[in-house]
Design a protein around this motif. Structure first.
Motif, PDB file in Angstrom:
ATOM      1  N   ILE A  16      -6.898   1.070   4.146  1.00 47.35           N
ATOM      2  CA  ILE A  16      -6.899   0.391   2.870  1.00 47.35           C
ATOM      3  C   ILE A  16      -8.645   0.851   2.583  1.00 47.35           C
ATOM      4  CG2 ILE A  16      -7.148  -1.472   1.018  1.00 47.35           C
ATOM      5  CD1 ILE A  16      -5.008  -2.874   2.956  1.00 47.35           C
ATOM      6  N   TRP A  52      -6.998   6.160  -7.205  1.00 45.31           N
ATOM      7  CA  TRP A  52      -8.158   6.538  -6.202  1.00 45.31           C
ATOM      8  C   TRP A  52      -7.723   8.106  -5.855  1.00 45.31           C
ATOM      9  CZ3 TRP A  52      -5.218   9.133  -2.526  1.00 45.31           C
ATOM     10  CH2 TRP A  52      -4.121   8.528  -2.173  1.00 45.31           C
ATOM     11  N   GLN A 106       0.816  -1.208   0.109  1.00 48.65           N
ATOM     12  CA  GLN A 106       0.015   0.197  -0.074  1.00 48.65           C
ATOM     13  C   GLN A 106       0.874   1.046  -0.119  1.00 48.65           C
ATOM     14  OE1 GLN A 106      -2.590   0.972   3.519  1.00 48.65           O
ATOM     15  NE2 GLN A 106      -3.686   2.081   2.110  1.00 48.65           N
ATOM     16  N   TYR A 162      -5.490  -2.753  -5.039  1.00 47.42           N
ATOM     17  CA  TYR A 162      -5.951  -2.280  -4.049  1.00 47.42           C
ATOM     18  C   TYR A 162      -7.266  -3.524  -3.784  1.00 47.42           C
ATOM     19  CZ  TYR A 162      -4.769   1.814  -1.522  1.00 47.42           C
ATOM     20  OH  TYR A 162      -4.247   2.822  -0.858  1.00 47.42           O
ATOM     21  N   ASP A 210       0.831   3.817  -3.141  1.00 46.55           N
ATOM     22  CA  ASP A 210       0.161   5.031  -2.868  1.00 46.55           C
ATOM     23  C   ASP A 210       1.490   6.012  -3.237  1.00 46.55           C
ATOM     24  OD1 ASP A 210      -2.188   4.342  -1.728  1.00 46.55           O
ATOM     25  OD2 ASP A 210      -1.708   4.528   0.327  1.00 46.55           O
ATOM     26  N   GLN A 217      -3.531  -0.019 -10.369  1.00 43.99           N
ATOM     27  CA  GLN A 217      -3.207   0.103  -8.914  1.00 43.99           C
ATOM     28  C   GLN A 217      -4.913  -0.043  -8.278  1.00 43.99           C
ATOM     29  OE1 GLN A 217      -4.150   4.355  -7.166  1.00 43.99           O
ATOM     30  NE2 GLN A 217      -2.251   3.920  -5.988  1.00 43.99           N
TER      31      GLN A 217
END
Length: 500
Positions: free
Chosen positions: A207, A497, A128, A162, A132, A158
């Protein structure tokens, strides 16, 4: 060189080098295999933040500020710095290698069942952080060079990463079994399965909440799962790495070493704490004496009323033109090197304070059934109490915390901004997470960087770091595939995201 090797090989053959070959070529003191529990401990120890996060993430979110360019340029002036941008990649992918190795060694070993689940959880945390930071990254094939000869791994989307992180953490947390053998050699919780479950669910919550703008339904589902499964319940559950004089904190090394006169607290952070009469300011901030006259900087002023944060948008030559310039760089506030900036200070990965604040947001959104105001107060209080780990001078008395709440009530009308501004404060010294959560929520509102010469369009913000140059030259095809999906390899490109 090849000629010498050939000659040596011929001589060995003629001299009968095959006699006792295995014995001669075996190091009697070098282990031929490692207990996977030690690999997990190494992956925990080596995950503490490197000093590069001060240059980028902490500077971008206005925790810290340094007015110097060159090797220190980064988030302070919205400029590229390849050597620093690659630091997290170079630090965290070796951890992936260890964790993939643990998973491979233990997935069918019933005696190491809990170690297998712990490695899955920590691997998800590591990935993560990586996704990120950079966006699309090697994931499914990463760490498999030795196991499957995957030397040039594909970059995964991504979104796919996730989705798999949610699955992995959910499965691993539910599988952890206190009735089975545990692992006393891991460094976070000494093998305590209850704490690992609470840590895993807190990671699952983090998450899930990252998807709040891009997939609210999935975010809600997994936030509720994490809450129902049981998250951190006190600061005793914090996931942290404690450092020592031998295993030092990289931040502490930077802030106490040759760069100690170069890093300052940003005015946005200082002004926020100062205007709110926040007791944490006295723990965090100090004005040191002029290093040119007092090299040891033994003079210290910790009076909250005297603290002055350094503004973004200036370098060491233009800072004298900044409004309210105090007459010297050394009259700006710095991180206290006896508390948060100590070389033995811990590195916090996930905390009870952060977890409570995420739950407060989930409650405010109606995703879980809980009291958002209570969770908000719980999170802020937990961070104030968390500071005690830095030593006696960092302890905030209970009556001071109680007095703070008399004038800082939860405001439902501005809840999301209020919660995430406190998350920003509670993530001080963890620029990685403060930066990610700011991109997710837009809070706190950070003004545009006004520095004159930037590597991104004026008014834009750094939304990611760029891939290492070695990926461009050695993993070219998969690097280009990632760019075709994600966009140019530039600082201002948003990832999946990170939507407006």
């Amino acid at each position: 060189m090849k000629l010498y090797i050939v000659i040596i090989g011929i001589l060995c053959l003629s001299a009968g080098c095959d006699k006792n070959f295995e014995k001669i070529n075996t190091n009697p003191v070098l282990p031929s295999s490692l207990d996977p529990a030690y690999l997990l401990a190494q992956a925990e120890l080596n995950a503490s933040w490197n000093s590069g996060t001060i240059t980028y993430q902490s500077a971008i979110v206005r925790h810290t500020m340094h007015p110097f360019l060159g090797v220190l340029a980064g988030g302070n002036v919205n400029q590229k710095n390849p050597a620093v941008e690659r630091m997290l990649w170079d630090q965290y992918y070796p951890l992936v290698r260890n964790l993939v190795d643990i998973v491979d060694k233990t997935h069918d070993d019933t005696a190491r069942f809990n170690l297998y689940q712990m490695a899955r959880i920590w691997k998800a945390y590591v990935f993560q952080v990586l996704t990120d930071t950079y966006g699309d990254i090697p994931y499914a094939q990463a760490g498999n060079a030795f196991l499957e000869s995957q030397y040039f791994p594909e970059y995964d989307k991504q979104q796919d990463i996730y989705n798999d992180l949610l699955r992995e953490v959910d499965e691993a947390v539910n599988a952890l079994d206190p009735s089975r053998a545990t692992e006393k050699n891991e460094l976070f919780y000494n093998g305590d399965i209850g704490k690992w479950k609470r840590f895993g669910n807190s990671l699952l919550l983090r998450i899930a909440m990252r998807l709040s703008r891009v997939d609210a339904a999935k975010a809600r589902t997994y936030a509720a799962k994490a809450f129902q499964g049981g998250v951190m319940t006190s600061n005793a559950d914090n996931c942290l790495m404690q450092h020592s004089a031998t295993y030092t904190n990289a931040f502490g090394n930077q802030l106490n070493g040759s760069e100690k006169a170069n890093y300052y607290l940003n005015d946005m952070l200082v002004n926020n704490l100062k205007s709110g009469n926040d007791p944490r300011l006295q723990v965090i901030a100090v004005i040191y004496g002029d290093a040119t006259k007092d090299p040891a900087q033994t003079t210290q002023d910790k009076d909250p009323a005297h603290q002055i944060g350094m503004p973004t948008g200036y370098d060491n030559t233009t800072i004298p033109t900044a409004p309210g310039y105090p007459g010297s760089l050394y009259k700006y506030s710095q991180i206290d090197r006896l508390t948060l900036g100590n070389i033995t200070a811990p590195c916090f990965h996930i905390t009870y304070a952060q977890t409570s604040l995420l739950l407060a947001e989930a409650a405010q959104k109606g995703w879980i059934t809980a009291d958002a105001a209570m969770l908000y107060q719980q999170g802020v209080t937990a961070h104030m109490q968390q500071l005690a780990i830095y030593g006696g001078t960092a302890v905030i008395p209970d009556n001071t915390i109680t007095a703070y709440w008399a004038t800082h009530a939860y405001n439902p009308a501005a809840a999301v901004e209020q919660i995430n501004t406190q998350y920003w404060i509670a993530s001080l010294m963890n620029g990685i997470e403060a930066y990610a959560n700011w991109r997710r929520t837009g809070y706190p509102v950070i003004p545009a960087n006004t520095y004159a010469t930037q590597d991104i369009p004026r008014g834009a913000s750094i939304r990611r770091l760029r891939y290492p140059d070695t990926e461009i030259s050695l993993n070219t095809q998969h690097y280009n595939d990632a760019l075709s999906r994600q966009g140019a390899d530039e600082l201002n490109i948003r990832m999946w995201w990170d939507v407006q």
